[in-house]
Every structure is written in C-alpha cells, then in structure tokens.
Write a protein that holds these residues in place. Structure first.
Motif, PDB file in Angstrom:
ATOM      1  N   PRO A 246      52.048  42.294  19.883  1.00  0.00           N
ATOM      2  CA  PRO A 246      50.722  42.901  20.075  1.00  0.00           C
ATOM      3  C   PRO A 246      50.861  44.340  20.556  1.00  0.00           C
TER       4      PRO A 246
ATOM      5  N   THR B 123      48.102  45.039  25.912  1.00  0.00           N
ATOM      6  CA  THR B 123      47.161  43.979  25.518  1.00  0.00           C
ATOM      7  C   THR B 123      47.615  42.592  25.961  1.00  0.00           C
TER       8      THR B 123
ATOM      9  N   ASP C 258      41.541  40.985  20.967  1.00  0.00           N
ATOM     10  CA  ASP C 258      42.245  42.213  21.348  1.00  0.00           C
ATOM     11  C   ASP C 258      43.198  42.044  22.523  1.00  0.00           C
TER      12      ASP C 258
ATOM     13  N   SER D  88      44.858  36.896  17.065  1.00  0.00           N
ATOM     14  CA  SER D  88      44.830  38.278  16.569  1.00  0.00           C
ATOM     15  C   SER D  88      44.120  38.370  15.227  1.00  0.00           C
TER      16      SER D  88
ATOM     17  N   GLU E 180      49.091  34.850  16.850  1.00  0.00           N
ATOM     18  CA  GLU E 180      48.708  35.399  15.547  1.00  0.00           C
ATOM     19  C   GLU E 180      47.347  34.873  15.108  1.00  0.00           C
TER      20      GLU E 180
END
Length: 294
Positions: free
Chosen positions: A96, A100, A52, A47, A44
């Motif tokens: 995700p 990815t 990405d 992200s 997290e």
C-alpha cells in the motif's frame, strides 16, 4: 446516502492454534494460498474496493505480517538484477501507499469485539470495514465492496451472510430476520453461536462487515458473551432499533481458511484458476485419487 468507507480493520491477533505446529513462529495470516499469504488477499480485496487506510490489530509475534507490506530493498534489487520482472512487480503491487498502514496491539485475547474496539482511535467518527483474513472470498467483485455498495444505500451496519446447515449455527453469529428479498435481509436481532434448537435462522455472518462508528459505544456497554469474550455480534445487536442492520448474500465463494480442509480447498481452487498451473494440478489430483483407489 451514507458517507464513503475509507478505512478497513484487520483483526490479526489470533494465535492460530488450529494450524500448529506450522503457526508456532509464523502468523496464521501469513499462510499462503498458492503463493500469496492470506493477509495479502484481504488487503488487496479492500484496496480493490476503494479502501485507502489499513489498520492491523495485532498481537505478539505478528511483526512478519507488517514486514510483508514493507520495502525489501535487497530482494527487490536482486530480482531486478536477475530480470525477474513479473515477481518484482507482484511484490511492488502488494505494498500500500506510504502512510496508509497502521497497527496497534490487542494486548488481551478478549475476542473479535474487543479487537475492533482497539481500532477506535484510528477510525474516529466514520463508517469502516472489517475483514477477517481467515475467510477468503473468491469473487469477480470484491466482497467488501459489495457490502460498501449496500451501505451507501441503506446506511447502518451491513454484514456478509450465507446460509449454513442447521447443525452448524453454533459456529456463527446468526441473523434473526424480519425482511428478506432473497439477496438483502433486514435483521431484528442477532444471536452469537446459538444451538440449532435456538437458532432464529440459518443465515450466518462471515468475516466481512461495514460498521457505523456507534459500534464503539456499543462495545463499551456490552458484557462479555459467548466464550467469555466481547462479541461483535452482541454490540451490533445492541444497536438494532437505532441503527439499521442488514445481511447481504454476497456474490462469490467463501473458503474457511481457519479450517485445515477449507485451507486445502482454497489452495486447490485458486491453483486451478491459474492458467499456467491448471493442467498440472488436474493431473496431480487425478493421480492422487487414482492411487487412493488402488
């Protein structure tokens, strides 16, 4: 201005021996801080910083870690049926986007440098981030994002640093600093786990890095270092002179969740930041301390 960092590497092949027997069949990165595993905090963070693509360097017994970021249709359907919308949404947010997440195995325990080297085919010729889930950083702005901001301006390799006690330098990679403005330091060298008498500073690298792809060539050339392992610190040191090297005193608080006390500290701190838990946790701590005094 340097190229955008789009990919992050998560070295998660370690066996977690310091947390045995809890980690006998469970990856240490799945240990929860309150109700979320360490690996999820790390993903997290990446992200939220705009990463990405997420690359896991795994080992045997790490399949539950990958499963954590996959769909569980039966569980999701059950939560929906029971109206547990908050929990369901937290599960869905943890995943995700398809395509990815990637993984490869570090088949030999040859250290952090070797683990990063195992990601070379996924990274290609672009800068990338490395996050060690054992280091949990509580910050208003993602720690890795702070490094990415610096990298956009300076290029080169950028690491998160904090000052440690002189007697603790033997636990970290330490910067040999040539310039320091109090926030950002430029290094002329790095030393892996020096004795306090040999440490060039007390500026220690923690588990957040933004690295140039040239690190892979450097990792190919370095010899095994401290502990008989291929050290990432040695490879970064090899690049100094041709590639800038900076250490950022990040904003935030780090918890060493590879240490039992640090892990407990993280749980208490994160629980106290949850409005629905704070009062009960405070009472619990008061009761425990009161009982110990009796």
């Amino acid at each position: 201005m340097s190229r955008r960092v789009r990919k992050a590497v998560f070295p998660v092949a370690g066996m977690g021996t310091r947390f045995l027997p809890a980690t006998k069949t469970m990856p240490k990165e799945m240990l929860p801080v309150v109700d979320k595993p360490l690996i999820q905090y790390a993903v997290e963070e990446a992200s939220d910083a705009g990463i990405d693509h997420f690359i896991f360097i795994t080992g045997r017994g790490k399949q539950p870690l990958l499963d954590h970021f996959d769909h569980m249709p039966e569980l999701e359907a059950l939560l929906k049926e029971r109206g547990n919308v908050t929990i369901l949404n937290s599960l869905l947010r943890a995943k995700p986007q398809p395509g990815t997440i990637y993984s490869t195995r570090q088949q030999q325990p040859l250290g952090l440098g070797h683990a990063v080297w195992c990601a070379r085919a996924f990274i290609g010729d672009e800068p990338f981030a490395v996050l060690l889930p054992d280091d949990l950083v509580q910050a208003s702005s993602p720690c890795i994002g702070q490094l990415m901001d610096v990298h956009r301006e300076t290029g080169g390799n950028v690491v998160a640093v904090e000052n440690v006690a002189l007697e603790d330098t033997s636990k970290y990679g330490i910067l040999d600093v040539v310039e320091d403005d109090g926030r950002l330091a430029r290094a002329k060298g790095l030393v892996e786990k020096p004795a306090s008498s040999d440490a060039p500073s007390t500026m220690a690298i923690i588990g957040r890095y933004v690295l140039e792809p040239g690190i892979f060539d450097a990792l190919e050339r370095v010899q095994r270092g401290s502990g008989g392992e291929i050290q990432l610190t040695d490879a970064m040191n090899h690049m100094i002179g041709t590639t800038p090297m900076h250490g950022l005193r990040y904003e935030g608080r780090r918890y060493d969740c590879g240490d039992k006390v640090g892990f407990l500290e993280a749980n208490v701190s994160y629980a106290l930041r949850r409005p629905e838990m704070r009062a009960r946790v405070e009472r619990m701590l008061e009761d425990i301390l009161s009982g110990l005094r009796e």
